[in-house]
Design an enzyme around this catalytic site. Structure first.
Site, PDB file in Angstrom:
ATOM      1  N   LYS A 121       0.765  -1.225  -0.101  1.00  0.00           N
ATOM      2  CA  LYS A 121       0.028  -0.023  -0.095  1.00  0.00           C
ATOM      3  C   LYS A 121       0.973   1.069   0.082  1.00  0.00           C
ATOM      4  O   LYS A 121       0.361   2.456  -0.688  1.00  0.00           O
ATOM      5  CB  LYS A 121      -0.884   0.075   1.086  1.00  0.00           C
ATOM      6  N   LYS A 204      -4.852  -8.854  -6.793  1.00  0.00           N
ATOM      7  CA  LYS A 204      -6.003  -9.047  -5.872  1.00  0.00           C
ATOM      8  C   LYS A 204      -7.322  -7.878  -6.595  1.00  0.00           C
ATOM      9  O   LYS A 204      -6.801  -6.901  -6.975  1.00  0.00           O
ATOM     10  CB  LYS A 204      -5.584  -8.543  -4.635  1.00  0.00           C
ATOM     11  N   LYS A 207     -10.920  -2.425  -4.131  1.00  0.00           N
ATOM     12  CA  LYS A 207     -11.660  -1.254  -4.211  1.00  0.00           C
ATOM     13  C   LYS A 207     -10.848  -0.026  -4.695  1.00  0.00           C
ATOM     14  O   LYS A 207     -11.455   0.877  -5.140  1.00  0.00           O
ATOM     15  CB  LYS A 207     -12.750  -1.101  -3.110  1.00  0.00           C
TER      16      LYS A 207
HETATM   17  N1  AQP Z   1      -9.941  -9.498  -3.757  1.00  0.00           N
HETATM   18  C1  AQP Z   1     -10.413 -10.375  -2.481  1.00  0.00           C
HETATM   19  N2  AQP Z   1     -10.785 -11.688  -2.338  1.00  0.00           N
HETATM   20  C2  AQP Z   1     -10.924 -12.008  -1.245  1.00  0.00           C
HETATM   21  N3  AQP Z   1     -11.336 -11.521  -0.136  1.00  0.00           N
HETATM   22  C3  AQP Z   1     -10.761 -10.050  -0.076  1.00  0.00           C
HETATM   23  N4  AQP Z   1     -10.874  -9.088   0.783  1.00  0.00           N
HETATM   24  C4  AQP Z   1     -10.599  -7.978   0.043  1.00  0.00           C
HETATM   25  N5  AQP Z   1     -10.322  -8.101  -1.055  1.00  0.00           N
HETATM   26  C5  AQP Z   1     -10.344  -9.303  -1.214  1.00  0.00           C
HETATM   27  C6  AQP Z   1     -11.449  -9.186   2.095  1.00  0.00           C
HETATM   28  O1  AQP Z   1     -12.489  -8.277   2.512  1.00  0.00           O
HETATM   29  C7  AQP Z   1     -12.232  -7.975   3.823  1.00  0.00           C
HETATM   30  C8  AQP Z   1     -12.067  -6.412   3.759  1.00  0.00           C
HETATM   31  O2  AQP Z   1     -11.049  -6.130   3.250  1.00  0.00           O
HETATM   32  P1  AQP Z   1     -10.706  -4.494   3.611  1.00  0.00           P
HETATM   33  O3  AQP Z   1     -11.651  -3.636   2.962  1.00  0.00           O
HETATM   34  O4  AQP Z   1     -10.852  -3.981   4.989  1.00  0.00           O
HETATM   35  O5  AQP Z   1      -9.218  -4.300   2.903  1.00  0.00           O
HETATM   36  P2  AQP Z   1      -8.486  -4.694   1.706  1.00  0.00           P
HETATM   37  O6  AQP Z   1      -8.304  -6.245   1.905  1.00  0.00           O
HETATM   38  O7  AQP Z   1      -7.405  -3.713   1.764  1.00  0.00           O
HETATM   39  O8  AQP Z   1      -9.557  -4.507   0.710  1.00  0.00           O
HETATM   40  P3  AQP Z   1      -9.453  -3.856  -0.518  1.00  0.00           P
HETATM   41  O9  AQP Z   1     -10.704  -3.953  -1.259  1.00  0.00           O
HETATM   42  O10 AQP Z   1      -8.241  -3.980  -1.507  1.00  0.00           O
HETATM   43  O11 AQP Z   1      -9.240  -2.434  -0.273  1.00  0.00           O
HETATM   44  P4  AQP Z   1      -8.553  -1.057  -0.569  1.00  0.00           P
HETATM   45  O12 AQP Z   1      -8.290  -0.908  -1.961  1.00  0.00           O
HETATM   46  O13 AQP Z   1      -8.759   0.098   0.239  1.00  0.00           O
HETATM   47  O14 AQP Z   1      -7.032  -1.580  -0.125  1.00  0.00           O
HETATM   48  C9  AQP Z   1     -11.049  -8.439   4.321  1.00  0.00           C
HETATM   49  O15 AQP Z   1     -11.552  -9.792   5.126  1.00  0.00           O
HETATM   50  C10 AQP Z   1     -10.211  -9.038   3.046  1.00  0.00           C
HETATM   51  O16 AQP Z   1      -9.423 -10.124   3.175  1.00  0.00           O
END
Ligand code: AQP
Length: 341
Positions: A121, A204, A207
């Protein structure tokens, strides 16, 4: 369904999602769908919009407020029952941040420096990243342990943070000669623990990816879902006879996993049913399935977003219930550490 094993701690599930953007299919299949499945008699369940984590990178205040409510709408629309589960936004339960500070004093710099999500990140400009982004996993440990949660359903990407949570609990227990914090179990199960970008099978689905075509948003309508799946990167080969044949085909494997998770089956079964099909046939089947499963959720989210007061009332009630569990645990933690109060 995951059964709660016998333990000295109340079987309790905690998990959270950041309101740092709109919900994606990755969040739904890797997290929320599992949260719904874990509601029931085996566990107490607490689910959280982790707004304090979201501000580790700058958020527009109005957008953060909207995203928090929309995330809550997503939880409800997907099947979280606010009576059965405690539904909260993190900032309304100050005990999270209070225990987070204590854990910042327990976690070691060396442990934090190994966290791959910070490296991903922060990117090349780590010097400009916030201190909060670096310390995030200590707050995440507090989110979980302020409830003595025994189980945490998450996607694959959170595995390392959960290991750190256990390390923090073990060091606290050891340093103060107590058996106070549980060794929380990660629950990383299902066909889609790591949903990949629709544009790049090595990344991955996220969002915050700049390309909207890389992900399915839980607010996408049927046309957008169809367009994104039709344009998803694949390869010219048909689907193989066995799962082994997908080993070096990450984009194809991703679509098979998504199909399996949406239809509550396994990747093996999807291959058994669709072996030999070209993507020209498989993708339309996936579109139909995705629209069938996701459209009711997005329309219910839209309906709930018309009633923000209802959402705020659910979160206020959730915070009250959460604090009834968290406050005594924080008080005992302070006593163990030697705070006068
Ligand atoms: N691509 C994914 N596949 C499976 N699980 C996922 N999670 C996130 N992306 C995937 C799971 O969703 C939960 C919440 O995640 P988060 O929003 O707190 O943080 P993150 O993992 O950083 O998600 P993003 O979408 O990638 O957010 P940004 O872009 O803001 O960094 C967790 O249980 C995660 O494992």
């Amino acid at each position: 369904m995951t059964e709660a094993p016998a333990s000295a701690f109340t079987p309790r599930v905690f998990s959270g999602i950041q309101p740092s953007g709109g919900l994606t299919l990755g969040n739904y299949l890797g997290a929320i769908k599992r949260f719904v499945e874990m509601q029931g008699d085996s566990f107490e369940t607490i689910y959280c919009m982790v707004d304090l984590h979201a501000i580790t990178t700058w958020q527009d205040p109005a957008v953060l407020r909207r995203n928090t409510r929309e995330l809550c709408a997503g939880f409800l629309a997907a099947g979280i029952d606010p009576e059965q589960s405690v539904l909260i936004n993190q900032s309304q339960v100050p005990e999270h941040a209070q225990l987070g500070w204590m854990f910042s004093c327990v976690a070691r710099m060396g442990w934090m420096k190994r966290m791959t999500q910070f490296k991903d990140k922060a990117g090349k400009n780590a010097e400009a990243a916030s201190l909060g982004l670096f310390g995030y996993p200590a707050l995440m440990a507090a989110d979980i342990l302020i409830y003595h949660a025994t189980h945490v359903p998450v996607g694959e990407d959170q595995k390392q943070h959960l290991e750190l949570t256990r390390d923090i609990a073990a060091k606290f227990n050891h340093d103060y000669g107590v058996d106070f914090f549980p060794m929380t179990e990660p629950v990383i199960e299902g066909a889609a623990t790591r949903v990949m970008s629709l544009r790049d099978g090595a990344k991955k689905m996220s969002k915050s990816d700049p390309s909207d075509m890389s992900r399915i948003n839980m607010t996408d309508d049927a046309d957008a879902i169809a367009k994104k799946i039709r344009k998803a990167k694949t390869d010219p080969e048909p689907l193989p006879e066995t799962l082994d044949g997908l080993k070096d085909r990450p984009e194809a494997r991703n679509l098979v996993n998504i199909y399996a998770a949406l239809s509550d089956t396994t990747a093996e079964q999807v291959i058994a049913e669709h072996a030999g099909q070209q993507f020209g046939t498989f993708k339309p089947a996936l579109v139909d399935l995705a629209v069938d499963r996701l459209a009711p959720i997005s329309s219910e989210m839209a309906r709930l977003m018309e009633a923000p007061d209802e959402i705020d009332a659910i979160l206020a009630r959730g915070a009250e219930r959460a604090r009834a569990i968290a406050a005594p645990i924080l008080k005992q933690t302070y006593e163990i550490v030697g705070m006068v109060g």
